[in-house]
Design an enzyme around this catalytic site. Sequence first.
Site, mmCIF file in Angstrom:
data_model
loop_
_atom_site.group_PDB
_atom_site.id
_atom_site.type_symbol
_atom_site.label_atom_id
_atom_site.label_comp_id
_atom_site.label_asym_id
_atom_site.label_seq_id
_atom_site.Cartn_x
_atom_site.Cartn_y
_atom_site.Cartn_z
ATOM 1 N N LYS A 1 -11.001 13.177 -26.909
ATOM 2 C CA LYS A 1 -10.592 12.465 -25.685
ATOM 3 C C LYS A 1 -10.912 10.984 -25.866
ATOM 4 O O LYS A 1 -12.026 10.537 -25.587
ATOM 5 C CB LYS A 1 -11.353 13.047 -24.486
ATOM 6 C CG LYS A 1 -11.147 12.255 -23.197
ATOM 7 C CD LYS A 1 -11.576 13.032 -21.979
ATOM 8 C CE LYS A 1 -11.499 12.170 -20.738
ATOM 9 N NZ LYS A 1 -11.582 12.928 -19.500
ATOM 10 N N SER B 1 -7.924 7.758 -18.873
ATOM 11 C CA SER B 1 -7.130 6.651 -18.318
ATOM 12 C C SER B 1 -7.936 5.357 -18.250
ATOM 13 O O SER B 1 -7.353 4.271 -18.358
ATOM 14 C CB SER B 1 -6.522 7.015 -16.969
ATOM 15 O OG SER B 1 -7.478 7.372 -16.008
ATOM 16 N N GLY B 2 -9.235 5.439 -18.049
ATOM 17 C CA GLY B 2 -10.108 4.291 -18.249
ATOM 18 C C GLY B 2 -9.937 3.106 -17.323
ATOM 19 O O GLY B 2 -10.390 2.010 -17.661
ATOM 20 N N GLY B 3 -9.228 3.276 -16.202
ATOM 21 C CA GLY B 3 -9.048 2.155 -15.281
ATOM 22 C C GLY B 3 -7.639 1.567 -15.325
ATOM 23 O O GLY B 3 -7.335 0.592 -14.632
ATOM 24 N N ARG C 1 -9.168 8.977 -12.894
ATOM 25 C CA ARG C 1 -8.590 8.100 -11.878
ATOM 26 C C ARG C 1 -7.062 8.128 -11.844
ATOM 27 O O ARG C 1 -6.455 8.113 -10.778
ATOM 28 C CB ARG C 1 -9.085 6.655 -12.102
ATOM 29 C CG ARG C 1 -10.485 6.440 -11.633
ATOM 30 C CD ARG C 1 -11.102 5.214 -12.261
ATOM 31 N NE ARG C 1 -11.464 5.459 -13.668
ATOM 32 C CZ ARG C 1 -12.044 4.568 -14.450
ATOM 33 N NH1 ARG C 1 -12.315 3.358 -13.984
ATOM 34 N NH2 ARG C 1 -12.367 4.858 -15.690
ATOM 35 N N GLU D 1 -15.605 12.660 -26.459
ATOM 36 C CA GLU D 1 -15.035 11.484 -25.792
ATOM 37 C C GLU D 1 -15.755 10.193 -26.171
ATOM 38 O O GLU D 1 -16.756 9.823 -25.556
ATOM 39 C CB GLU D 1 -15.091 11.653 -24.263
ATOM 40 C CG GLU D 1 -14.496 10.455 -23.528
ATOM 41 C CD GLU D 1 -14.491 10.596 -22.002
ATOM 42 O OE1 GLU D 1 -15.026 11.581 -21.476
ATOM 43 O OE2 GLU D 1 -13.944 9.690 -21.347
ATOM 44 N N ARG E 1 -16.946 5.498 -5.551
ATOM 45 C CA ARG E 1 -15.508 5.565 -5.185
ATOM 46 C C ARG E 1 -15.349 5.904 -3.700
ATOM 47 O O ARG E 1 -14.456 5.377 -3.028
ATOM 48 C CB ARG E 1 -14.783 6.569 -6.078
ATOM 49 C CG ARG E 1 -14.756 6.026 -7.499
ATOM 50 C CD ARG E 1 -13.841 6.713 -8.461
ATOM 51 N NE ARG E 1 -14.131 6.143 -9.783
ATOM 52 C CZ ARG E 1 -14.063 6.770 -10.932
ATOM 53 N NH1 ARG E 1 -13.644 8.014 -10.971
ATOM 54 N NH2 ARG E 1 -14.359 6.170 -12.075
HETATM 55 P P1 13P Z 1 -10.655 8.222 -16.296
HETATM 56 O O1 13P Z 1 -9.323 8.804 -16.664
HETATM 57 O O2 13P Z 1 -10.766 7.792 -14.866
HETATM 58 O O3 13P Z 1 -11.114 7.177 -17.278
HETATM 59 O O4 13P Z 1 -11.698 9.419 -16.394
HETATM 60 C C1 13P Z 1 -11.665 10.235 -17.477
HETATM 61 C C2 13P Z 1 -13.019 10.692 -17.782
HETATM 62 O O5 13P Z 1 -13.277 11.879 -17.788
HETATM 63 C C3 13P Z 1 -14.039 9.692 -18.103
HETATM 64 O O6 13P Z 1 -15.140 10.322 -18.689
#
Ligand code: 13P
Length: 340
Positions: A219, A261-263, A294, A177, A33
């Site tokens: 999560k 959020s995943g992108g 993100r 998660e 990033r």
């Molecule tokens: P994002 O919200 O960017 O997907 O990151 C959350 C996270 O902790 C991924 O493991």
Amino acid sequence: MNLQELINIANKLVADDKGILAMDESFPTCNKRFAKLGIPQTEEARRAYRELIVTTPGLGESVSGAILFDETIKQKINDGTPMIKVLSNAGIIPGIKVDAGAKDMAGHPGEKISEGLDGLRERLGEYYQLGARFAKWRAVITIGENIPSRACIEANAHALARYAVLCQEAGLVPIVEPEVLMDGDHTIGRCFEVTEEVLHTVFNQLFKQGVMLEGMILKPNMVLPGLACSKQESSEDIADATMKCFLRAVPAAVPGITFLSGGQSAELASARLNAMNVRFKSKLPWELSFSFGRALQQPALEIWNGKEVNVQEAQKALYHRAKCNFAARRGEYTKASEKV
Ligand code: 13P
């Protein structure tokens, strides 16, 4: 292990419409990033960036917990205060990422298995001593031709449960998660099917291995069409699909669901979380919250761009995103929230 303490922490993480800030990017992810923006990929740059985050004025108004990376939990801000202490002073519970990354799964091209169980009991003990009170382990499930396989789903669910029970033994609340990735051109229906199967498998393993559901947080991904799918549903349709899936698969004993959020763009992630709370909040057994990386940080990271002079503006952007998601938890996020 003090069961009541675990339950208290889990509930605190999802209380008062606050959410969790994921700032636990590993070296490769953080460096990637930074590289994209031309920021040096050094230990000092990573430290300075994390200092910017943890010293953001007012962050604790909408953030209940922050997930740190191993490097960060041992770092200090410029005045010598440990990062973890800065968070605690702001009323933010410190957490720690403990998986060692998603690696290619042998015999299963295109699929990943998360590593990090060896020596985990000892690492968790050290993190507890440092002040962490919750942990995170991310499993990655990819949708593609003939995948995910049962083998991949089961292996990842098994590891998540082994991690979760070790966390509870150590007095840390496990964030479990299982992330079904958005990459690909699959439909929302396919994401629904896979997410439902993954969640059933994960909760089956959590049960078998004796994880106390009242003392954990889930999560997950939202149920979404693939990023390259030609049909992109509205926030309302995404909210309906996601809640239908989770009501089927997530036991009522779990205190909270904190989405990754995943992108997704920051604004879409807020709008979708908001739609779920508007349409379902009063009917759900669990709190619906966020644990974004993100979608909380990206605007701030771009403004900072590695330069000290931009710190205050970047902190304002982070504070703003946290407030927007606080509003989304209350079902009060609108386009106007972005203009404040
Ligand atoms: P994002 O919200 O960017 O997907 O990151 C959350 C996270 O902790 C991924 O493991």
